[in-house]
Design a protein around this motif. Structure first.
Motif, PDB file in Angstrom:
ATOM      1  N   ASP A 103       0.821  -1.215   0.000  1.00 36.59           N
ATOM      2  CA  ASP A 103       0.000   0.000   0.000  1.00 36.59           C
ATOM      3  C   ASP A 103       0.858   1.269   0.000  1.00 36.59           C
ATOM      4  N   GLY A 104       2.168   1.101  -0.196  1.00 35.09           N
ATOM      5  CA  GLY A 104       3.021   2.259  -0.379  1.00 35.09           C
ATOM      6  C   GLY A 104       3.449   2.951   0.909  1.00 35.09           C
ATOM      7  N   THR A 105       3.127   2.346   2.071  1.00 30.79           N
ATOM      8  CA  THR A 105       3.519   2.979   3.332  1.00 30.79           C
ATOM      9  C   THR A 105       5.043   3.017   3.473  1.00 30.79           C
ATOM     10  N   ILE A 106       5.691   1.922   3.097  1.00 32.26           N
ATOM     11  CA  ILE A 106       7.161   1.912   3.132  1.00 32.26           C
ATOM     12  C   ILE A 106       7.696   1.351   1.819  1.00 32.26           C
ATOM     13  N   SER A 107       8.955   1.671   1.539  1.00 30.35           N
ATOM     14  CA  SER A 107       9.572   1.123   0.336  1.00 30.35           C
ATOM     15  C   SER A 107      10.136  -0.256   0.658  1.00 30.35           C
ATOM     16  N   GLY A 108      10.452  -1.025  -0.398  1.00 30.78           N
ATOM     17  CA  GLY A 108      11.010  -2.357  -0.211  1.00 30.78           C
ATOM     18  C   GLY A 108      12.331  -2.307   0.535  1.00 30.78           C
ATOM     19  N   LYS A 109      13.070  -1.219   0.318  1.00 28.35           N
ATOM     20  CA  LYS A 109      14.378  -1.103   0.945  1.00 28.35           C
ATOM     21  C   LYS A 109      14.243  -0.866   2.452  1.00 28.35           C
ATOM     22  N   ILE A 110      13.361   0.080   2.795  1.00 35.63           N
ATOM     23  CA  ILE A 110      13.100   0.336   4.216  1.00 35.63           C
ATOM     24  C   ILE A 110      12.549  -0.924   4.886  1.00 35.63           C
ATOM     25  N   ALA A 111      11.758  -1.677   4.118  1.00 37.02           N
ATOM     26  CA  ALA A 111      11.140  -2.879   4.682  1.00 37.02           C
ATOM     27  C   ALA A 111      12.201  -3.835   5.228  1.00 37.02           C
ATOM     28  N   LYS A 112      13.370  -3.880   4.568  1.00 38.57           N
ATOM     29  CA  LYS A 112      14.431  -4.778   5.058  1.00 38.57           C
ATOM     30  C   LYS A 112      14.929  -4.318   6.428  1.00 38.57           C
ATOM     31  N   ASP A 113      15.030  -2.981   6.610  1.00 45.14           N
ATOM     32  CA  ASP A 113      15.456  -2.481   7.929  1.00 45.14           C
ATOM     33  C   ASP A 113      14.396  -2.796   8.978  1.00 45.14           C
ATOM     34  N   VAL A 114      13.118  -2.616   8.571  1.00 46.93           N
ATOM     35  CA  VAL A 114      12.027  -2.921   9.502  1.00 46.93           C
ATOM     36  C   VAL A 114      12.099  -4.400   9.879  1.00 46.93           C
ATOM     37  N   PHE A 115      12.398  -5.241   8.881  1.00 45.41           N
ATOM     38  CA  PHE A 115      12.477  -6.685   9.118  1.00 45.41           C
ATOM     39  C   PHE A 115      13.573  -7.016  10.136  1.00 45.41           C
ATOM     40  N   ASP A 116      14.715  -6.341   9.981  1.00 46.98           N
ATOM     41  CA  ASP A 116      15.801  -6.540  10.952  1.00 46.98           C
ATOM     42  C   ASP A 116      15.330  -6.235  12.364  1.00 46.98           C
ATOM     43  N   GLU A 117      14.631  -5.103  12.477  1.00 48.01           N
ATOM     44  CA  GLU A 117      14.136  -4.663  13.776  1.00 48.01           C
ATOM     45  C   GLU A 117      13.098  -5.663  14.326  1.00 48.01           C
ATOM     46  N   MET A 118      12.246  -6.172  13.420  1.00 51.52           N
ATOM     47  CA  MET A 118      11.254  -7.171  13.840  1.00 51.52           C
ATOM     48  C   MET A 118      11.959  -8.404  14.392  1.00 51.52           C
ATOM     49  N   PHE A 119      13.044  -8.799  13.711  1.00 52.50           N
ATOM     50  CA  PHE A 119      13.786  -9.994  14.120  1.00 52.50           C
ATOM     51  C   PHE A 119      14.401  -9.807  15.503  1.00 52.50           C
ATOM     52  N   GLN A 120      14.810  -8.564  15.790  1.00 53.80           N
ATOM     53  CA  GLN A 120      15.403  -8.248  17.098  1.00 53.80           C
ATOM     54  C   GLN A 120      14.358  -8.214  18.201  1.00 53.80           C
ATOM     55  N   SER A 121      13.246  -7.507  17.903  1.00 51.37           N
ATOM     56  CA  SER A 121      12.335  -7.155  18.993  1.00 51.37           C
ATOM     57  C   SER A 121      10.981  -7.850  18.949  1.00 51.37           C
ATOM     58  N   SER A 122      10.684  -8.585  17.876  1.00 47.73           N
ATOM     59  CA  SER A 122       9.380  -9.233  17.693  1.00 47.73           C
ATOM     60  C   SER A 122       8.217  -8.235  17.629  1.00 47.73           C
ATOM     61  N   LYS A 123       8.532  -6.960  17.427  1.00 47.30           N
ATOM     62  CA  LYS A 123       7.450  -5.970  17.357  1.00 47.30           C
ATOM     63  C   LYS A 123       6.725  -6.052  16.014  1.00 47.30           C
ATOM     64  N   ASP A 124       5.501  -5.536  15.975  1.00 47.24           N
ATOM     65  CA  ASP A 124       4.753  -5.474  14.714  1.00 47.24           C
ATOM     66  C   ASP A 124       5.393  -4.457  13.780  1.00 47.24           C
ATOM     67  N   PRO A 125       5.374  -4.747  12.472  1.00 41.56           N
ATOM     68  CA  PRO A 125       6.009  -3.818  11.525  1.00 41.56           C
ATOM     69  C   PRO A 125       5.369  -2.426  11.567  1.00 41.56           C
ATOM     70  N   GLY A 126       4.023  -2.379  11.729  1.00 40.38           N
ATOM     71  CA  GLY A 126       3.333  -1.077  11.771  1.00 40.38           C
ATOM     72  C   GLY A 126       3.859  -0.231  12.919  1.00 40.38           C
ATOM     73  N   ALA A 127       4.059  -0.846  14.081  1.00 40.39           N
ATOM     74  CA  ALA A 127       4.535  -0.123  15.265  1.00 40.39           C
ATOM     75  C   ALA A 127       5.940   0.412  15.028  1.00 40.39           C
ATOM     76  N   ILE A 128       6.785  -0.411  14.393  1.00 40.04           N
ATOM     77  CA  ILE A 128       8.168   0.027  14.139  1.00 40.04           C
ATOM     78  C   ILE A 128       8.185   1.210  13.183  1.00 40.04           C
ATOM     79  N   VAL A 129       7.361   1.143  12.138  1.00 39.04           N
ATOM     80  CA  VAL A 129       7.308   2.236  11.163  1.00 39.04           C
ATOM     81  C   VAL A 129       6.859   3.531  11.841  1.00 39.04           C
ATOM     82  N   GLU A 130       5.843   3.420  12.702  1.00 41.94           N
ATOM     83  CA  GLU A 130       5.360   4.586  13.447  1.00 41.94           C
ATOM     84  C   GLU A 130       6.460   5.160  14.330  1.00 41.94           C
ATOM     85  N   GLU A 131       6.997   4.285  15.186  1.00 40.32           N
ATOM     86  CA  GLU A 131       8.003   4.699  16.166  1.00 40.32           C
ATOM     87  C   GLU A 131       9.186   5.400  15.523  1.00 40.32           C
TER      88      GLU A 131
END
Ligand code: ADP
Ligand code: MG
Length: 535
Positions: free
Chosen positions: A439-467
């Protein structure tokens, strides 16, 4: 014109390797599970796969022929003919009943659970269930075989012929014939390294139920042998008839290898005993084939014998010459009646089978548009397939889900030695992340960083993008302002670009991304830059 095409009615697996060889354009058709290629006149053709594995000798190319006998321990509570526990890892001789110790007068009682698992396995291997089978005594002396014979099935096994599909490189598949499956007892273990003067015997494994699954000599390369063991393991684990744990010895393979010049009759085989990992199966075939070729080319002949594969030395050594069936004096065990099964029983067994790996693989290809390779990776374990389907549904984009799981998630899990069941990222979270990209909220490239963060913290991707304020900037006005400043401040680069150094576009895009911490929508950036630079 590309030569050597198959007639269109010929069955094919696929032709990735050879079509590449002749420069054909490959098209994968999920629906038919075929990989097809266009010839250079534009007509769709199928090619005979001719990817034969050969070993170069001094006298030319040799073909390798492999057939496997796999011993798989049935996951049952108790042994095949006694009530003693079949659990792995107990203290020596803890799990030994009077039957297993072969005390005089003890009688075997067949374990119904083992019969059921044997039949389920036969069905899962697309093989014929024999309604009548007979237990036979295979007589031989071993210090760790107190009965003096092994109860096995000989002329009338519980399961007859069948075939399974194996997965090869590039999504190619091949059918490998199953000769038979029979039930038999495992033997005990002699321990020679506990004392300088004594040998010890541990009978825990004595009488544990095994399925011996014998293939036809249908494999033609180390890879095919490895793929066969890995598919077999996958099927057994799916249906739960064996845990497939090769390190603990619940699954081990006797690998029969022979070599021949292409087109010649089969050569004499040597049998490599008790190989306990898929990697070693591959190595053993490779090393044994080379040994035989050298031997034959030097004027010798291959003996039909049992050999030991030594992975440390990278060689095979003779253990004993191969005995023939008549040496064992097989005869029907007078303590056991023939085993008779009826249709209702077989149907009941069938009803307990889950969707099997191949059926699942074909469904993933057909329903989700996955490549045969991706599908085969995702269905190898039941838990993985289940995880994938949950993510695919949550994401609305099954192909993207396959990618994120098999590349990004598996990569991180492997690196940190974490199993999928303990994945810090859930299937639903992967689905949600893909949704954010779509839906265009994040780019594919940013998504990889979000994924890293998810792997670390188990947080939801939406929460990480907001934070972290990672939302993509799609506001054209904001991006345009940055682009305009950039152009104004870098006239030298602008001139060079307009002079024909169009590769500089990447530099401009990079600058915008840098200024926006990667959050600018790349499509919008590219479009704006082009429109301004190209005028
Ligand atoms: P045995 O119990 O004597 O080892 P089996 O019939 O149980 O005999 O197993 C024979 C195995 O050897 C099968 O897996 C079969 O596919 C394989 N095999 C038979 N002939 C050849 C050959 N020429 N080259 C390689 N493998 C072979
Ligand atoms: Mg054998």
């Amino acid at each position: 014109m590309i030569e050597n095409w198959a007639p269109s009615d010929m069955p094919i697996c696929c032709a990735v390797g050879c079509a590449r060889e002749v420069g054909a354009q490959l098209v994968s058709l999920g629906v038919n599970r075929y990989i097809l290629a266009y010839d250079d006149e534009g007509s769709l053709r199928r090619k005979v796969p001719k990817m034969a594995y050969t070993v170069k000798g001094e006298t030319g190319d040799w073909e390798v022929v492999v057939g496997l006998e796999v011993h798989a321990q049935i996951s049952s509570q108790s042994k095949l003919f006694s009530g003693a526990s079949a659990r792995f890892g107990a203290e020596p001789n803890e799990n030994v009943s009077l039957v297993d110790a072969a005390m005089p007068g003890m009688l075997p009682v067949l374990n119904a659970e083992c019969v059921k698992q044997g039949v389920r396995t036969g069905l899962a291997l697309n093989s014929k269930v024999n309604k009548r089978s007979v237990f036979a005594r295979k007589n031989y002396f071993y210090a760790d075989l107190p009965q003096g014979y092994q109860i096995s099935q000989y002329e009338e096994p519980i399961i007859g012929e069948g075939e399974i599909e194996i997965d090869l490189e590039g999504g190619e598949t091949k059918n490998i014939g199953i000769e038979r499956l029979h039930l038999e007892q495992d033997a005990g273990k002699s321990l020679h390294d506990q004392s300088p003067t004594k040998s010890f015997i541990d009978l825990n494994r004595s009488g544990v139920a095994l399925m011996e699954i014998v293939s036809k000599p249908d494999m033609r390369s180390p890879d095919e042998a490895a793929a066969y063991v890995s598919k077999l393991r996958s099927i057994l684990r799916y249906i739960g008839s064996c845990d497939g744990n090769m390190a603990e010895g619940s699954m081990r393979a006797d690998v029969n290898v022979s070599v021949r010049k292409p087109g010649e009759p089969f050569g004499t085989r040597a049998e490599l005993k008790n190989i306990n990992s898929i990697r070693f199966v591959r190595q053993a075939v490779e090393i044994e084939a080379k040994r035989q070729i050298k031997l034959i080319e030097g004027g010798g002949t291959v003996d039909q014998e049992t050999r030991l594969f030594d992975p440390n030395k990278g060689e095979t050594r003779s253990m004993r010459s191969k005995e023939d069936a008549h040496d064992y004096r097989y005869f029907p065990d007078p303590d056991l009646l023939p085993l008779e099964l009826n249709d209702a029983y077989i149907e009941d067994c069938k009803a307990t089978l889950p969707e099997l790996p191949d059926a699942k693989k074909h469904r993933f290809i057909d329903d989700y548009g996955l490549s045969p390779y991706d599908a085969s990776v995702l269905v190898a374990e039941r838990e993985t397939a289940h995880f994938y389907e949950k993510a695919a549904k949550a994401s609305g984009d099954p192909k993207a889900a396959a990618n994120w799981i098999s590349v990004e998630l598996f990569g991180r899990l492997n690196k940190s030695g974490v199993a999928l069941v303990d994945s810090p990222i859930s299937a639903e979270q992967i689905g949600a992340l893909i949704g954010l990209i779509k839906d265009g909220t994040i780019s594919g490239k940013i998504a990889k960083d979000v994924f890293d963060e998810m792997f670390q913290s188990s947080k939801d991707p939406g929460a990480i993008v907001e934070e972290k304020g990672l939302k993509q900037i799609t506001d054209t006005g904001a991006i345009e302002a940055i682009v305009d400043t950039l152009i104004a401040e870098n006239q030298k680069q602008v001139a060079a670009y307009r002079d024909g150094k169009t590769g500089l576009l990447g530099w401009f895009v990079g600058q915008v991304m840098k200024q926006t911490q990667g959050k600018a929508n790349p499509g919008v950036v590219n479009q704006l830059l082009r429109s301004k630079l190209d005028t």
